[in-house]
Enzyme design. Structure first.
Site, mmCIF file in Angstrom:
data_model
loop_
_atom_site.group_PDB
_atom_site.id
_atom_site.type_symbol
_atom_site.label_atom_id
_atom_site.label_comp_id
_atom_site.label_asym_id
_atom_site.label_seq_id
_atom_site.Cartn_x
_atom_site.Cartn_y
_atom_site.Cartn_z
ATOM 1 N N ASP A 32 10.672 52.348 47.054
ATOM 2 C CA ASP A 32 11.929 52.872 46.277
ATOM 3 C C ASP A 32 12.013 54.481 46.386
ATOM 4 O OD1 ASP A 32 13.946 51.544 43.708
ATOM 5 O OD2 ASP A 32 13.560 53.780 43.968
ATOM 6 N N ILE A 33 13.153 55.013 46.822
ATOM 7 C CA ILE A 33 13.043 56.480 46.951
ATOM 8 C C ILE A 33 12.722 57.178 45.641
ATOM 9 C CG2 ILE A 33 15.665 56.748 46.565
ATOM 10 C CD1 ILE A 33 15.579 58.242 49.001
ATOM 11 N N GLY A 94 22.967 46.943 35.304
ATOM 12 C CA GLY A 94 22.270 47.813 35.564
ATOM 13 C C GLY A 94 22.265 48.135 37.415
ATOM 14 N N HIS A 101 18.272 42.630 45.567
ATOM 15 C CA HIS A 101 17.021 43.196 45.668
ATOM 16 C C HIS A 101 15.996 42.981 44.652
ATOM 17 C CE1 HIS A 101 19.792 46.457 44.130
ATOM 18 N NE2 HIS A 101 18.423 46.697 43.216
HETATM 19 P P1 AMP Z 1 19.376 48.770 41.246
HETATM 20 O O1 AMP Z 1 19.744 49.659 40.044
HETATM 21 O O2 AMP Z 1 18.676 47.823 40.862
HETATM 22 O O3 AMP Z 1 20.428 48.657 42.063
HETATM 23 O O4 AMP Z 1 18.208 49.582 42.167
HETATM 24 C C1 AMP Z 1 18.667 50.181 43.226
HETATM 25 C C2 AMP Z 1 17.346 51.041 43.664
HETATM 26 O O5 AMP Z 1 17.309 51.334 44.969
HETATM 27 C C3 AMP Z 1 16.993 52.318 42.907
HETATM 28 O O6 AMP Z 1 15.688 52.183 42.223
HETATM 29 C C4 AMP Z 1 17.022 53.466 43.732
HETATM 30 O O7 AMP Z 1 16.031 54.324 43.560
HETATM 31 C C5 AMP Z 1 16.787 52.884 45.165
HETATM 32 N N1 AMP Z 1 17.115 53.377 46.242
HETATM 33 C C6 AMP Z 1 18.551 54.060 46.677
HETATM 34 N N2 AMP Z 1 18.543 54.378 47.776
HETATM 35 C C7 AMP Z 1 17.367 54.131 48.389
HETATM 36 C C8 AMP Z 1 16.763 54.501 49.539
HETATM 37 N N3 AMP Z 1 17.663 55.106 50.609
HETATM 38 N N4 AMP Z 1 15.475 54.097 50.041
HETATM 39 C C9 AMP Z 1 14.827 53.625 48.874
HETATM 40 N N5 AMP Z 1 15.261 53.174 47.735
HETATM 41 C C10 AMP Z 1 16.351 53.576 47.389
#
Ligand code: AMP
Ligand code: ZN
Length: 111
Positions: A32-33, A94, A101
């Site tokens: 996760d970023i 959320g 994912h």
């Molecule tokens: P959610 O709120 O469950 O939809 O989680 C989405 C997750 O994706 C968040 O924890 C973000 O930090 C992560 N995220 C968004 N863009 C990226 C990316 N380019 N690479 C890795 N993680 C990401």
């Protein structure tokens, strides 16, 4: 199969760089970023499924494959004493990215 506007589809197609930790013919896992724990992975299907709400019977094997993979992914990250998994679904759940994912977190909070 693929949503051209989806960030995670772009990660699968290597259009957006990521820290990949695992991939096979059905799924991809990457860091996760914005990690909320020392280890914070996202496990996604290659198939663009928006959320748990869009799951169908035909996805049964894919979902069980994802769940069965989680302990191995955790162990590969050095997590032997437990880990947390989260699936956010929909606006009130959320969910920010509309590509199914599973969050895998462990090793202690970094917040
Ligand atoms: P959610 O709120 O469950 O939809 O989680 C989405 C997750 O994706 C968040 O924890 C973000 O930090 C992560 N995220 C968004 N863009 C990226 C990316 N380019 N690479 C890795 N993680 C990401
Ligand atoms: Zn997608």
């Amino acid at each position: 199969m693929r949503d051209p506007d989806c960030i995670f589809c772009k990660i699968i197609d290597r259009e957006i760089p990521t820290d990949l930790v695992y991939e096979d013919d059905q799924v991809v896992a990457f860091k996760d970023i914005q990690p909320r724990a020392k280890t914070h992975l996202l496990l996604i299907p290659r198939l663009h499924i928006s959320s748990l709400e869009q799951l169908e019977q035909k996805h049964q094997h894919l979902i069980s494959h994802m769940v069965l993979l989680l302990p191995t992914l955790a162990h590969n990250q050095g997590l032997y004493t437990g880990f947390r998994t989260i699936i956010n679904t929909g606006l009130d759940g959320g969910q920010e990215i509309d590509h199914l994912h599973i969050h895998l977190l462990g090793g202690g909070s970094i917040e």
